[in-house]
Design a protein around this motif. Structure first.
Motif, PDB file in Angstrom:
ATOM      1  N   LYS A   1      65.686  68.340 130.430  1.00 49.84           N
ATOM      2  CA  LYS A   1      65.397  68.859 129.094  1.00 49.84           C
ATOM      3  C   LYS A   1      63.975  69.417 129.028  1.00 49.84           C
ATOM      4  O   LYS A   1      63.733  70.468 128.415  1.00 49.84           O
ATOM      5  CB  LYS A   1      65.577  67.755 128.056  1.00 49.84           C
ATOM      6  CG  LYS A   1      67.020  67.376 127.792  1.00 49.84           C
ATOM      7  CD  LYS A   1      67.100  66.310 126.703  1.00 49.84           C
ATOM      8  CE  LYS A   1      68.551  65.989 126.343  1.00 49.84           C
ATOM      9  NZ  LYS A   1      68.649  64.970 125.282  1.00 49.84           N
ATOM     10  N   ALA A   2      63.031  68.713 129.659  1.00 43.60           N
ATOM     11  CA  ALA A   2      61.640  69.179 129.644  1.00 43.60           C
ATOM     12  C   ALA A   2      61.533  70.539 130.327  1.00 43.60           C
ATOM     13  O   ALA A   2      60.852  71.445 129.825  1.00 43.60           O
ATOM     14  CB  ALA A   2      60.747  68.161 130.342  1.00 43.60           C
ATOM     15  N   ARG A   3      62.190  70.693 131.462  1.00 46.96           N
ATOM     16  CA  ARG A   3      62.134  71.982 132.174  1.00 46.96           C
ATOM     17  C   ARG A   3      62.755  73.096 131.339  1.00 46.96           C
ATOM     18  O   ARG A   3      62.216  74.204 131.260  1.00 46.96           O
ATOM     19  CB  ARG A   3      62.857  71.851 133.513  1.00 46.96           C
ATOM     20  CG  ARG A   3      62.849  73.124 134.353  1.00 46.96           C
ATOM     21  CD  ARG A   3      61.453  73.587 134.662  1.00 46.96           C
ATOM     22  NE  ARG A   3      61.456  74.783 135.505  1.00 46.96           N
ATOM     23  CZ  ARG A   3      60.377  75.505 135.784  1.00 46.96           C
ATOM     24  NH1 ARG A   3      59.198  75.148 135.289  1.00 46.96           N
ATOM     25  NH2 ARG A   3      60.459  76.566 136.560  1.00 46.96           N
ATOM     26  N   GLY A   4      63.911  72.806 130.726  1.00 42.56           N
ATOM     27  CA  GLY A   4      64.535  73.835 129.899  1.00 42.56           C
ATOM     28  C   GLY A   4      63.659  74.245 128.732  1.00 42.56           C
ATOM     29  O   GLY A   4      63.509  75.440 128.441  1.00 42.56           O
ATOM     30  N   ASN A   5      63.045  73.282 128.053  1.00 41.99           N
ATOM     31  CA  ASN A   5      62.169  73.607 126.924  1.00 41.99           C
ATOM     32  C   ASN A   5      60.904  74.328 127.375  1.00 41.99           C
ATOM     33  O   ASN A   5      60.380  75.173 126.647  1.00 41.99           O
ATOM     34  CB  ASN A   5      61.797  72.325 126.175  1.00 41.99           C
ATOM     35  CG  ASN A   5      62.943  71.782 125.343  1.00 41.99           C
ATOM     36  OD1 ASN A   5      63.638  72.532 124.663  1.00 41.99           O
ATOM     37  ND2 ASN A   5      63.162  70.484 125.402  1.00 41.99           N
ATOM     38  N   GLU A   6      60.424  74.000 128.574  1.00 46.48           N
ATOM     39  CA  GLU A   6      59.230  74.665 129.086  1.00 46.48           C
ATOM     40  C   GLU A   6      59.473  76.158 129.299  1.00 46.48           C
ATOM     41  O   GLU A   6      58.642  76.994 128.921  1.00 46.48           O
ATOM     42  CB  GLU A   6      58.804  74.013 130.400  1.00 46.48           C
ATOM     43  CG  GLU A   6      57.513  74.583 130.986  1.00 46.48           C
ATOM     44  CD  GLU A   6      57.117  73.863 132.253  1.00 46.48           C
ATOM     45  OE1 GLU A   6      55.943  73.471 132.374  1.00 46.48           O
ATOM     46  OE2 GLU A   6      57.971  73.695 133.137  1.00 46.48           O
ATOM     47  N   THR A   7      60.623  76.479 129.893  1.00 47.73           N
ATOM     48  CA  THR A   7      60.929  77.893 130.113  1.00 47.73           C
ATOM     49  C   THR A   7      61.258  78.600 128.800  1.00 47.73           C
ATOM     50  O   THR A   7      60.880  79.770 128.608  1.00 47.73           O
ATOM     51  CB  THR A   7      62.113  78.030 131.090  1.00 47.73           C
ATOM     52  OG1 THR A   7      63.227  77.261 130.616  1.00 47.73           O
ATOM     53  CG2 THR A   7      61.729  77.532 132.474  1.00 47.73           C
ATOM     54  N   LEU A   8      61.925  77.905 127.884  1.00 48.71           N
ATOM     55  CA  LEU A   8      62.256  78.528 126.600  1.00 48.71           C
ATOM     56  C   LEU A   8      61.014  78.794 125.756  1.00 48.71           C
ATOM     57  O   LEU A   8      61.028  79.674 124.885  1.00 48.71           O
ATOM     58  CB  LEU A   8      63.231  77.650 125.825  1.00 48.71           C
ATOM     59  CG  LEU A   8      64.689  77.711 126.306  1.00 48.71           C
ATOM     60  CD1 LEU A   8      65.512  76.592 125.706  1.00 48.71           C
ATOM     61  CD2 LEU A   8      65.297  79.072 125.963  1.00 48.71           C
TER      62      LEU A   8
END
Length: 431
Positions: A268-275
């Motif tokens: 989730k952290a990686r997805g939010n970072e890219t978003l």
């Protein structure tokens, strides 16, 4: 609002309503993927039946969906032509999630809550894939609307699909606890029956001694010995089995649950970072009276969950093989946080390309993607280790009961035969 591309923010925000209208009509699907790397030498790459299946229920579908979402945003951020490895990763995650839903459907009771949840996920999955494909198509043409599609796909995943997958996991966890509750109690009825048989045999032999002054009846003594062995085997076998099951829960299931939670937090952290870079400030939330990027706020929350999860996993690790990958993942996470701060400083200063390079750049640019992969790979190592411990402990518990039904039956027959022979010999004296 961050100082990046005001025009894209306005266009993407304006397109959100159009995205929702098109999504309601149904959309096609074509997969996208995500990239992997290595962070700061962060360790080696990743390369009882009923409880085992239940203990692994969540990563089967939940993790594949979460990883697919992360891969989709990473591929979008890479530009119109996302890396081939990113696309393949996304496709593999979607295939895995679909296959696990088929398996879950086959194992669920018709009309149950789990069956309804699986039906819901089967409807949402093609919708999500279609939104991602529309995001890709717009991104390839350089249209800002692609960002709106991707954010809507992310909302569908985070607010509908992952909670539904979480419901499946919760249901399986309840069944797992029910399995343990049914397996661990002692067979008190069987023990009571065994004690009753021993008492009856002891009374019979005492009565025989008082009437005949004969100390020992070989048949009844053999029957008593057989009953005692069965009873002892039953008590010791169940005690060892219970200890094995308790160990499999304490050193397997608990650690697996914590590691699963930590891995999902990292995804989730990686997805939010890219978003955060995809949205470019199009969506904000109020934090302490100050507008903050919604995805960066979610990133900080996920990183907090990851920090707590790794700390708990380290505390639960009971050997070096389990502790080492968790320690390495913790080191990767710390580097990840440091590099993320550098990316945010570049973004806030208006250096979008610099921020992008620090998120998905080459190894020479030390991107956060390396750290995410280090965390993910080492958590995989820790999960595999804990799964082996779980299987071993559960197998030890099962092994303690090996042969008990057959052995008890044989000894019961021998005991009955001994009792019949002993009593028969006594009766023959009166003929």
């Amino acid at each position: 609002m961050p100082p990046l591309s005001q025009r894209c923010c306005q266009s993407a925000s304006a397109g959100d309503n159009g995205v929702r209208e098109q999504e309601q009509r149904g959309v096609g699907s074509e997969p996208v993927g995500g990239a992997r790397a290595r962070c700061g030498g962060g360790g080696e790459p990743a390369g009882a039946a009923q409880p085992q299946r239940r203990a692994g229920a969540r990563p089967a579908a939940y993790r594949s969906l979460a990883d697919a979402n992360t891969a989709a945003s990473s591929g979008f951020l890479a530009g119109g032509q996302e890396p081939e490895a990113t696309r393949k990763r996304y496709e593999k995650d979607i295939r895995t999630a679909a296959a696990k839903l088929v398996t879950a459907a086959a194992n669920s009771e018709p009309g149950s809550a789990s069956a309804d949840t699986i039906t819901k996920l089967n409807k949402l999955l093609p919708q999500y894939k279609g939104l991602v494909e529309r995001a890709r198509a717009n991104n390839r043409q350089g249209f800002p609307l692609g960002g709106a599609y991707l954010r809507y796909a992310n909302d569908k995943m985070q607010k509908e699909m992952l909670p539904a997958a979480e419901d499946l996991y919760t249901s399986e966890n309840r069944r797992l606890r029910s399995d343990y509750a049914a397996a661990t109690p002692y067979p008190w009825a069987a023990i009571a029956l065994g004690l009753l048989v021993l008492g009856a045999l002891a009374w019979t032999q005492r009565r025989h001694y008082r009437r005949t002054n004969r100390v020992l009846n070989h048949g009844l003594a053999a029957a008593t010995a057989a009953a005692a062995v069965v009873l002892l085997w039953l008590v010791v076998g169940h005690s060892v089995a219970r200890a094995g099951l308790d160990s499999s829960y304490d050193h397997g299931v608990r650690s697996l649950n914590v590691l699963h939670d930590a891995q999902i937090a990292s995804l989730k952290a990686r997805g939010n970072e890219t978003l955060t870079l995809v949205s470019r400030g199009a969506e904000t939330v109020d934090v302490g009276g100050e507008p903050k990027d919604r995805f960066d706020v979610d990133f900080q929350k996920s990183m907090s969950d990851l920090t707590e999860g790794l700390a708990e996993a380290a505390a639960l690790a009971d050997d070096t093989a389990g502790e080492k990958p968790v320690t390495t993942a913790t080191g990767n996470m710390k580097v990840w946080k440091s590099r993320h701060l550098e990316a945010r400083r570049a973004d806030d200063a208006g250096d979008y390309q610099g921020a992008l390079d620090r998120i998905i750049g080459t190894p020479a640019q030390k991107p956060t993607g390396e750290c995410f992969d280090g965390v993910d790979d080492n958590l995989d190592l820790a999960l595999r280790h804990e799964e082996r411990e779980f299987r071993q402990s559960a197998g030890d518990g099962l092994g303690a009961m090996t042969g008990l039904p057959v052995g008890a039956a044989v000894l019961a027959v021998l005991g009955a035969a001994g009792a019949v022979l002993g009593i028969g010999r006594r009766l023959s004296e009166y003929r």
